[in-house]
Structure formats: structure tokens, C-alpha cells
Design a protein around this motif. Structure first.
Motif, PDB file in Angstrom:
ATOM      1  N   LEU A  41     -11.403  18.358  43.872  1.00 25.71           N
ATOM      2  CA  LEU A  41     -12.177  19.138  42.920  1.00 25.71           C
ATOM      3  C   LEU A  41     -11.498  19.103  41.562  1.00 25.71           C
ATOM      4  CD1 LEU A  41     -13.009  22.230  45.155  1.00 25.71           C
ATOM      5  CD2 LEU A  41     -14.537  20.349  44.551  1.00 25.71           C
ATOM      6  N   ALA A  42     -12.302  19.049  40.508  1.00 27.31           N
ATOM      7  CA  ALA A  42     -11.778  19.005  39.140  1.00 27.31           C
ATOM      8  C   ALA A  42     -12.250  20.247  38.398  1.00 27.31           C
ATOM      9  CB  ALA A  42     -12.259  17.745  38.435  1.00 27.31           C
ATOM     10  N   GLY A  43     -11.533  20.602  37.344  1.00 24.87           N
ATOM     11  CA  GLY A  43     -11.937  21.723  36.517  1.00 24.87           C
ATOM     12  C   GLY A  43     -11.529  23.062  37.093  1.00 24.87           C
ATOM     13  N   ALA A  44     -12.084  24.110  36.480  1.00 22.68           N
ATOM     14  CA  ALA A  44     -11.748  25.480  36.863  1.00 22.68           C
ATOM     15  C   ALA A  44     -12.398  25.831  38.202  1.00 22.68           C
ATOM     16  CB  ALA A  44     -12.212  26.453  35.783  1.00 22.68           C
ATOM     17  N   LEU A  45     -11.654  26.566  39.032  1.00 22.38           N
ATOM     18  CA  LEU A  45     -12.120  26.912  40.374  1.00 22.38           C
ATOM     19  C   LEU A  45     -12.014  28.410  40.637  1.00 22.38           C
ATOM     20  CD1 LEU A  45     -10.239  24.075  42.276  1.00 22.38           C
ATOM     21  CD2 LEU A  45     -12.635  24.061  41.560  1.00 22.38           C
ATOM     22  N   GLU A  46     -12.875  28.867  41.525  1.00 22.01           N
ATOM     23  CA  GLU A  46     -12.829  30.243  42.038  1.00 22.01           C
ATOM     24  C   GLU A  46     -12.541  30.146  43.525  1.00 22.01           C
ATOM     25  OE1 GLU A  46     -15.892  33.936  42.937  1.00 22.01           O
ATOM     26  OE2 GLU A  46     -16.456  32.428  41.458  1.00 22.01           O
ATOM     27  N   VAL A  47     -11.600  30.968  44.007  1.00 21.63           N
ATOM     28  CA  VAL A  47     -11.231  30.935  45.419  1.00 21.63           C
ATOM     29  C   VAL A  47     -11.326  32.346  45.995  1.00 21.63           C
ATOM     30  CG1 VAL A  47      -9.414  30.373  47.082  1.00 21.63           C
ATOM     31  CG2 VAL A  47      -9.656  29.005  45.006  1.00 21.63           C
ATOM     32  N   GLU A  48     -12.034  32.445  47.115  1.00 21.45           N
ATOM     33  CA  GLU A  48     -12.119  33.705  47.860  1.00 21.45           C
ATOM     34  C   GLU A  48     -11.483  33.459  49.229  1.00 21.45           C
ATOM     35  OE1 GLU A  48     -16.178  34.932  48.165  1.00 21.45           O
ATOM     36  OE2 GLU A  48     -16.496  34.811  45.993  1.00 21.45           O
ATOM     37  N   ILE A  49     -10.524  34.301  49.595  1.00 23.36           N
ATOM     38  CA  ILE A  49      -9.857  34.146  50.890  1.00 23.36           C
ATOM     39  C   ILE A  49      -9.897  35.477  51.632  1.00 23.36           C
ATOM     40  CG2 ILE A  49      -7.778  33.412  52.107  1.00 23.36           C
ATOM     41  CD1 ILE A  49      -6.824  32.114  49.503  1.00 23.36           C
ATOM     42  N   SER A  50     -10.365  35.416  52.866  1.00 14.55           N
ATOM     43  CA  SER A  50     -10.343  36.586  53.749  1.00 14.55           C
ATOM     44  C   SER A  50      -9.325  36.324  54.846  1.00 14.55           C
ATOM     45  CB  SER A  50     -11.720  36.806  54.380  1.00 14.55           C
ATOM     46  OG  SER A  50     -12.662  37.098  53.391  1.00 14.55           O
ATOM     47  N   PHE A  51      -8.296  37.144  54.887  1.00 11.23           N
ATOM     48  CA  PHE A  51      -7.270  37.036  55.919  1.00 11.23           C
ATOM     49  C   PHE A  51      -7.559  38.084  56.991  1.00 11.23           C
ATOM     50  CE2 PHE A  51      -5.142  35.632  52.027  1.00 11.23           C
ATOM     51  CZ  PHE A  51      -4.618  34.414  52.434  1.00 11.23           C
ATOM     52  N   THR A  52      -7.735  37.648  58.222  1.00 12.41           N
ATOM     53  CA  THR A  52      -7.909  38.567  59.336  1.00 12.41           C
ATOM     54  C   THR A  52      -6.566  38.662  60.038  1.00 12.41           C
ATOM     55  OG1 THR A  52     -10.204  37.885  59.562  1.00 12.41           O
ATOM     56  CG2 THR A  52      -9.232  39.097  61.412  1.00 12.41           C
ATOM     57  N   MET A  53      -5.965  39.837  59.941  1.00 13.58           N
ATOM     58  CA  MET A  53      -4.610  40.048  60.441  1.00 13.58           C
ATOM     59  C   MET A  53      -4.650  40.572  61.880  1.00 13.58           C
ATOM     60  SD  MET A  53      -3.223  39.057  57.680  1.00 13.58           S
ATOM     61  CE  MET A  53      -1.492  39.411  57.872  1.00 13.58           C
ATOM     62  N   PRO A  54      -3.657  40.195  62.689  1.00 12.79           N
ATOM     63  CA  PRO A  54      -3.639  40.665  64.078  1.00 12.79           C
ATOM     64  C   PRO A  54      -3.362  42.162  64.167  1.00 12.79           C
ATOM     65  CG  PRO A  54      -1.611  39.490  63.561  1.00 12.79           C
ATOM     66  CD  PRO A  54      -2.509  39.348  62.365  1.00 12.79           C
ATOM     67  N   ILE A  55      -3.969  42.778  65.147  1.00 12.69           N
ATOM     68  CA  ILE A  55      -3.732  44.196  65.412  1.00 12.69           C
ATOM     69  C   ILE A  55      -2.499  44.287  66.316  1.00 12.69           C
ATOM     70  CG2 ILE A  55      -4.664  46.274  66.488  1.00 12.69           C
ATOM     71  CD1 ILE A  55      -7.475  45.094  65.846  1.00 12.69           C
ATOM     72  N   ASP A  96      -4.024  20.434  41.540  1.00  8.01           N
ATOM     73  CA  ASP A  96      -2.952  21.430  41.464  1.00  8.01           C
ATOM     74  C   ASP A  96      -3.567  22.819  41.454  1.00  8.01           C
ATOM     75  OD1 ASP A  96      -0.875  23.126  39.605  1.00  8.01           O
ATOM     76  OD2 ASP A  96       0.146  21.618  40.823  1.00  8.01           O
ATOM     77  N   ASP A  97      -2.851  23.799  42.010  1.00 10.06           N
ATOM     78  CA  ASP A  97      -3.410  25.145  42.077  1.00 10.06           C
ATOM     79  C   ASP A  97      -3.513  25.838  40.720  1.00 10.06           C
ATOM     80  OD1 ASP A  97      -0.687  25.598  41.864  1.00 10.06           O
ATOM     81  OD2 ASP A  97      -0.510  26.699  43.731  1.00 10.06           O
ATOM     82  N   ASN A  98      -3.032  25.191  39.650  1.00  9.94           N
ATOM     83  CA  ASN A  98      -3.233  25.780  38.327  1.00  9.94           C
ATOM     84  C   ASN A  98      -4.700  25.697  37.894  1.00  9.94           C
ATOM     85  OD1 ASN A  98      -3.517  23.112  37.537  1.00  9.94           O
ATOM     86  ND2 ASN A  98      -1.644  23.056  36.333  1.00  9.94           N
ATOM     87  N   GLN A  99      -5.530  24.950  38.635  1.00  7.03           N
ATOM     88  CA  GLN A  99      -6.964  24.874  38.369  1.00  7.03           C
ATOM     89  C   GLN A  99      -7.680  26.160  38.783  1.00  7.03           C
ATOM     90  OE1 GLN A  99      -6.946  20.619  40.247  1.00  7.03           O
ATOM     91  NE2 GLN A  99      -9.014  21.122  39.649  1.00  7.03           N
ATOM     92  N   VAL A 100      -7.056  26.960  39.618  1.00  4.09           N
ATOM     93  CA  VAL A 100      -7.692  28.184  40.107  1.00  4.09           C
ATOM     94  C   VAL A 100      -7.652  29.228  38.994  1.00  4.09           C
ATOM     95  CG1 VAL A 100      -7.669  29.998  41.844  1.00  4.09           C
ATOM     96  CG2 VAL A 100      -7.044  27.654  42.476  1.00  4.09           C
ATOM     97  N   ALA A 101      -8.844  29.581  38.508  1.00  5.50           N
ATOM     98  CA  ALA A 101      -8.963  30.540  37.420  1.00  5.50           C
ATOM     99  C   ALA A 101      -9.346  31.927  37.914  1.00  5.50           C
ATOM    100  CB  ALA A 101     -10.001  30.048  36.410  1.00  5.50           C
ATOM    101  N   LYS A 102      -9.890  31.993  39.120  1.00  3.60           N
ATOM    102  CA  LYS A 102     -10.362  33.272  39.654  1.00  3.60           C
ATOM    103  C   LYS A 102     -10.037  33.322  41.137  1.00  3.60           C
ATOM    104  CE  LYS A 102     -14.610  36.009  39.666  1.00  3.60           C
ATOM    105  NZ  LYS A 102     -16.045  35.990  39.321  1.00  3.60           N
ATOM    106  N   VAL A 103      -9.403  34.435  41.565  1.00  4.55           N
ATOM    107  CA  VAL A 103      -8.983  34.583  42.968  1.00  4.55           C
ATOM    108  C   VAL A 103      -9.398  35.956  43.485  1.00  4.55           C
ATOM    109  CG1 VAL A 103      -7.018  34.642  44.556  1.00  4.55           C
ATOM    110  CG2 VAL A 103      -6.928  33.180  42.542  1.00  4.55           C
ATOM    111  N   MET A 104      -9.906  35.975  44.724  1.00  2.00           N
ATOM    112  CA  MET A 104     -10.123  37.230  45.415  1.00  2.00           C
ATOM    113  C   MET A 104      -9.564  37.063  46.819  1.00  2.00           C
ATOM    114  SD  MET A 104     -13.439  39.574  46.179  1.00  2.00           S
ATOM    115  CE  MET A 104     -13.908  38.932  47.755  1.00  2.00           C
ATOM    116  N   ALA A 105      -8.685  37.968  47.210  1.00  2.00           N
ATOM    117  CA  ALA A 105      -8.089  37.914  48.545  1.00  2.00           C
ATOM    118  C   ALA A 105      -8.220  39.274  49.207  1.00  2.00           C
ATOM    119  CB  ALA A 105      -6.626  37.514  48.449  1.00  2.00           C
TER     120      ALA A 105
END
Length: 123
Positions: A41-55, A96-105
Motif C-alpha cells: 500500500l502507498a500513501g497515507a493509511l488508517e489502521v483499526e486494530i481490535s485486540f481480544t485479550m484472554p480472560i 514503512d509504518d510511518n505511512q500510518v496517519a490514523k490509528v484506532m486500537a
């Protein structure tokens, strides 16, 4: 698994560094299975990550049931989890991860631990 600090020498000696490197390799393998020859992927990116953690197994059954879907506010920190994912995706999904302009975790408890990653190109 959150990112760990390591020197060149310690990455071969430290158990936590070895686990982190194995974690990144697992992410790379899983992503390669889904992308199969897709271009970086080229240019600016948005990344959404959902982490499901163990109980925790030590919790009572009632507490386990109540925890499903609740936010996870313990270690590892969300920023360290994101760092591990981003390091894994360099040169695989993006240059490179410097392309990520927007993050939601989001970290939340779930019966089946895992993560979901959604990547969008920004216009």
C-alpha cells in the motif's frame, strides 16, 4: 504480545525477546496467507486494530462471563501491542509504518484471544 526493548545481543539471549520475535513471525505468516501477492500500500493509511485479550483462568465463572466484551486495562499496553503489529507489517502490507496517519486500537476481553486488523487508504 507487546513490543519489548532489545539490543542486538539480547535478542538471542532474552526469552521475552524470543517470544516477541516469534509473535511477529506469526503475524507475518498469517498476513501473507491473506494477501497472497498483493502490492504494498502507498500513501497515507488508517489502521483499526481490535485486540481480544484472554480472560484469566483464575477468575470465577461469573467474573469470566461478565468480562466478555469489557475493556482490558492491564498490561500489555495498547501502544506496545500496536507497535508489534506495525513492525510485523513493514515491507509486507506497506513500505514503512510511518505511512500510518490514523490509528484506532481497542483492547477487550474475549473467550477466544486474537486480533482483527482493518487497513484503509486515506484520500
Amino acid at each position: 504480545m507487546g513490543a519489548v526493548r532489545m539490543t542486538q545481543r539480547s535478542k538471542y539471549k532474552s526469552d521475552s525477546a524470543q517470544r516477541y520475535l516469534a509473535y511477529k513471525d506469526r503475524i507475518k505468516w498469517l498476513v501473507k496467507q491473506q494477501l497472497k501477492g498483493q502490492k504494498l500500500l502507498a500513501g497515507a493509511l488508517e489502521v483499526e486494530i481490535s485486540f481480544t485479550m484472554p480472560i484469566p483462568k483464575s477468575w470465577s465463572n461469573v467474573k469470566k462471563q461478565q468480562a466478555v466484551g469489557e475493556y482490558h486495562t492491564k498490561k500489555p499496553d495498547a501502544d506496545n501491542l500496536v507497535k508489534g503489529v506495525f513492525d510485523s507489517l513493514n515491507k509486507l502490507v506497506w513500505q514503512d509504518d510511518n505511512q500510518v496517519a490514523k490509528v484506532m486500537a481497542v483492547k477487550s476481553y474475549g473467550e477466544v484471544p486474537g486480533m482483527e486488523i482493518v487497513i484503509k487508504e486515506l484520500k
